[in-house]
Design a protein around this motif. Structure first.
Motif, PDB file in Angstrom:
ATOM      1  N   ALA A 114      19.003 -10.823 -10.065  1.00 53.11           N
ATOM      2  CA  ALA A 114      19.354  -9.808  -9.066  1.00 53.11           C
ATOM      3  C   ALA A 114      20.712  -9.186  -9.368  1.00 53.11           C
ATOM      4  N   TYR A 115      21.679 -10.027  -9.729  1.00 48.06           N
ATOM      5  CA  TYR A 115      23.000  -9.523 -10.094  1.00 48.06           C
ATOM      6  C   TYR A 115      22.931  -8.643 -11.343  1.00 48.06           C
ATOM      7  N   LEU A 116      22.212  -9.115 -12.346  1.00 48.71           N
ATOM      8  CA  LEU A 116      22.142  -8.374 -13.615  1.00 48.71           C
ATOM      9  C   LEU A 116      21.516  -6.989 -13.418  1.00 48.71           C
ATOM     10  N   LEU A 117      20.476  -6.919 -12.597  1.00 49.72           N
ATOM     11  CA  LEU A 117      19.836  -5.631 -12.330  1.00 49.72           C
ATOM     12  C   LEU A 117      20.734  -4.733 -11.473  1.00 49.72           C
ATOM     13  N   ALA A 118      21.418  -5.353 -10.504  1.00 49.12           N
ATOM     14  CA  ALA A 118      22.323  -4.577  -9.639  1.00 49.12           C
ATOM     15  C   ALA A 118      23.485  -3.999 -10.438  1.00 49.12           C
ATOM     16  N   GLN A 119      23.968  -4.749 -11.423  1.00 49.66           N
ATOM     17  CA  GLN A 119      25.061  -4.253 -12.269  1.00 49.66           C
ATOM     18  C   GLN A 119      24.669  -2.973 -13.004  1.00 49.66           C
ATOM     19  N   LEU A 120      23.381  -2.814 -13.243  1.00 50.65           N
ATOM     20  CA  LEU A 120      22.879  -1.639 -13.965  1.00 50.65           C
ATOM     21  C   LEU A 120      22.450  -0.519 -13.029  1.00 50.65           C
ATOM     22  N   GLY A 121      22.675  -0.703 -11.735  1.00 52.88           N
ATOM     23  CA  GLY A 121      22.422   0.364 -10.772  1.00 52.88           C
ATOM     24  C   GLY A 121      21.059   0.360 -10.114  1.00 52.88           C
ATOM     25  N   TYR A 122      20.237  -0.641 -10.413  1.00 54.55           N
ATOM     26  CA  TYR A 122      18.917  -0.686  -9.773  1.00 54.55           C
ATOM     27  C   TYR A 122      19.049  -1.027  -8.289  1.00 54.55           C
ATOM     28  N   ASP A 123      18.093  -0.563  -7.505  1.00 53.08           N
ATOM     29  CA  ASP A 123      18.040  -0.846  -6.077  1.00 53.08           C
ATOM     30  C   ASP A 123      17.236  -2.135  -5.911  1.00 53.08           C
ATOM     31  N   VAL A 124      17.921  -3.250  -5.732  1.00 56.60           N
ATOM     32  CA  VAL A 124      17.297  -4.569  -5.807  1.00 56.60           C
ATOM     33  C   VAL A 124      16.946  -5.096  -4.413  1.00 56.60           C
ATOM     34  N   TRP A 125      15.672  -5.408  -4.240  1.00 57.20           N
ATOM     35  CA  TRP A 125      15.174  -5.991  -2.993  1.00 57.20           C
ATOM     36  C   TRP A 125      14.600  -7.368  -3.285  1.00 57.20           C
ATOM     37  N   MET A 126      14.927  -8.355  -2.447  1.00 61.35           N
ATOM     38  CA  MET A 126      14.454  -9.728  -2.653  1.00 61.35           C
ATOM     39  C   MET A 126      13.631 -10.174  -1.451  1.00 61.35           C
ATOM     40  N   GLY A 127      12.346 -10.420  -1.694  1.00 61.94           N
ATOM     41  CA  GLY A 127      11.441 -10.808  -0.629  1.00 61.94           C
ATOM     42  C   GLY A 127      11.437 -12.303  -0.368  1.00 61.94           C
ATOM     43  N   ASN A 128      10.780 -12.687   0.708  1.00 55.59           N
ATOM     44  CA  ASN A 128      10.593 -14.089   1.069  1.00 55.59           C
ATOM     45  C   ASN A 128       9.167 -14.303   1.563  1.00 55.59           C
ATOM     46  N   ALA A 129       8.676 -15.510   1.388  1.00 57.25           N
ATOM     47  CA  ALA A 129       7.345 -15.861   1.873  1.00 57.25           C
ATOM     48  C   ALA A 129       7.452 -16.562   3.221  1.00 57.25           C
ATOM     49  N   ARG A 130       6.442 -16.398   4.025  1.00 60.40           N
ATOM     50  CA  ARG A 130       6.403 -17.094   5.319  1.00 60.40           C
ATOM     51  C   ARG A 130       6.621 -18.591   5.132  1.00 60.40           C
ATOM     52  N   GLY A 131       7.359 -19.174   6.066  1.00 65.75           N
ATOM     53  CA  GLY A 131       7.552 -20.622   6.049  1.00 65.75           C
ATOM     54  C   GLY A 131       8.774 -21.104   5.317  1.00 65.75           C
ATOM     55  N   ASN A 132       9.401 -20.243   4.484  1.00 69.70           N
ATOM     56  CA  ASN A 132      10.619 -20.736   3.825  1.00 69.70           C
ATOM     57  C   ASN A 132      11.802 -20.585   4.778  1.00 69.70           C
ATOM     58  N   LYS A 133      12.973 -20.964   4.329  1.00 68.44           N
ATOM     59  CA  LYS A 133      14.112 -21.047   5.249  1.00 68.44           C
ATOM     60  C   LYS A 133      14.522 -19.703   5.847  1.00 68.44           C
ATOM     61  N   HIS A 134      14.161 -18.607   5.182  1.00 63.63           N
ATOM     62  CA  HIS A 134      14.483 -17.280   5.701  1.00 63.63           C
ATOM     63  C   HIS A 134      13.362 -16.689   6.557  1.00 63.63           C
ATOM     64  N   SER A 135      12.253 -17.390   6.648  1.00 65.80           N
ATOM     65  CA  SER A 135      11.078 -16.829   7.340  1.00 65.80           C
ATOM     66  C   SER A 135      10.386 -17.900   8.175  1.00 65.80           C
ATOM     67  N   ARG A 136      11.178 -18.683   8.872  1.00 63.46           N
ATOM     68  CA  ARG A 136      10.643 -19.828   9.611  1.00 63.46           C
ATOM     69  C   ARG A 136      10.507 -19.509  11.106  1.00 63.46           C
ATOM     70  N   SER A 137       9.942 -18.357  11.398  1.00 64.99           N
ATOM     71  CA  SER A 137       9.702 -18.009  12.799  1.00 64.99           C
ATOM     72  C   SER A 137       8.519 -17.061  12.903  1.00 64.99           C
ATOM     73  N   ASN A 138       7.924 -17.068  14.095  1.00 73.40           N
ATOM     74  CA  ASN A 138       6.745 -16.250  14.365  1.00 73.40           C
ATOM     75  C   ASN A 138       6.793 -15.857  15.829  1.00 73.40           C
ATOM     76  N   ILE A 139       6.415 -14.630  16.128  1.00 72.35           N
ATOM     77  CA  ILE A 139       6.534 -14.155  17.515  1.00 72.35           C
ATOM     78  C   ILE A 139       5.489 -14.786  18.436  1.00 72.35           C
ATOM     79  N   TYR A 140       4.469 -15.406  17.851  1.00 69.46           N
ATOM     80  CA  TYR A 140       3.395 -15.990  18.649  1.00 69.46           C
ATOM     81  C   TYR A 140       3.430 -17.513  18.699  1.00 69.46           C
TER      82      TYR A 140
END
Length: 336
Positions: free
Chosen positions: A84-110
């Motif tokens: 991510a850093y290497l691509l960002a250094q070259l000016g790319y627009d870097v987006w990093m996704g997450n899958a349900r259930g990992n530490k960044h996606s451990r919630s659900n509205i239902y």
């Protein structure tokens, strides 16, 4: 050493504590003078998923992590080797996704993570629901019609599922770069040891490098997943096929057949480049070749120039810049 795992030690060279072990992904990105944006998207079935962005003026690159991992994978190798850093250094627009259930996606509205039904998902749902939801959000946010997708391990599995069963997403992918692809798994080295190796290989490598204190990557990996994901991968090993989850006696009710349907990767029309390593204990070259033979728009089948390059080296190798980045950029420039 080529293919060597990068370890950021608890103690710096001057004997002081390395503060990085206490920093989360946004704090690390900010510390090293990069801008970071955080977004939350809600999937149709209610999972709240975080997406991290290092904004740039170049083409969109969407990064998707592997099993029991998170967006942290792409930065925890450090500014000199984190993709991510290497691509960002070259000016790319870097987006990093997450899958349900990992530490960044451990919630659900239902429902709550304490409920069993919260964890009733495999990488099938990640490919069918999570990744398409994130891609749609990114394209809408940037007002673009397509992006470059780079996946590692399960991040490739999710892509193959999405573009084979939701073919409308093929036109949204300018180029897909598959780092250590996971689809067919029947030739996996030491399948019985797979679960231990997910974590054990990192422990072993850290020990062999003389690291006795907790390194930064252990604060970011593993990041969580469902047991059903592990089950599904085990089924692929045993069946010798890349197919949907096997519900055994419920297959007739679920699929209308005794066996789960195979994923029709022949329907993937987006351009795909496969990067594989000779030392990869999970994504064996023979299995990668099966995938290669079935993809209609394979643009490259690239062997990393290191005889010992393994599964986690795609994320943590010290020489990512030389072994991976140069060839990734070469492919991107062909497209753009």
């Amino acid at each position: 050493m080529s293919g060597q795992l990068v370890i950021t030690q608890k103690l710096r060279n001057d004997g002081k504590i390395n503060d990085d072990i206490y920093l989360n992904i946004t704090q690390l990105i900010t510390k090293y003078k990069y801008c970071v944006e955080v977004y939350e998207v809600i999937t149709p079935d209610g999972y709240i998923i975080k997406i991290f962005r290092i904004p740039g003026n170049g083409a969109i690159v969407f990064l998707m992590h592997g099993i029991i991992s998170s967006a942290d994978d792409w930065i925890s190798g450090g500014v000199e080797s984190g993709l991510a850093y290497l691509l960002a250094q070259l000016g790319y627009d870097v987006w990093m996704g997450n899958a349900r259930g990992n530490k960044h996606s451990r919630s659900n509205i239902y429902m709550d993570p304490s409920e069993k039904k919260f964890w009733d998902f495999s990488f099938h749902e990640i490919g069918m629901i999570d990744v398409p939801t994130m891609i749609d959000f990114v394209l809408e946010k940037t007002n673009k019609s397509s992006l470059i997708y780079i996946g590692h391990s399960q991040g490739t599995t999710a892509f193959f599922i999405m573009c084979s069963l939701r073919p409308e997403y093929n036109k949204k992918i300018t180029l897909m770069i598959s780092l250590s692809p996971i689809a067919w798994l029947s030739h996996m080295k030491s399948p019985v040891k797979t679960l231990k190796l997910f974590y054990g290989e990192l422990v072993f490598l850290a020990s062999s490098l003389g690291v006795v204190e907790l390194p930064v990557i252990y604060n970011h990996f593993p990041s969580g997943s469902s047991f059903k994901q592990i089950q599904h991968f085990a089924q692929l090993v045993l069946s010798g096929d890349f197919r949907q989850f096997d519900y055994k006696v419920k297959n007739i009710e679920k699929y209308g057949s005794l066996t789960p349907p195979s994923y029709p990767v022949e329907k993937i029309t987006a351009p795909v480049a496969i990067f594989y390593g000779e030392g990869d204990w999970l994504s064996d070259v023979s299995d990668a070749q099966i995938l290669k033979s079935r993809l209609p728009n394979l643009v490259e089948f690239y062997r990393v120039e290191d005889d010992h390059f393994s599964h986690f080296d795609f994320i943590y190798a010290a020489d990512t810049k030389n072994l991976l980045l140069a060839n990734i950029l070469r492919l991107i420039k062909k497209i753009h």
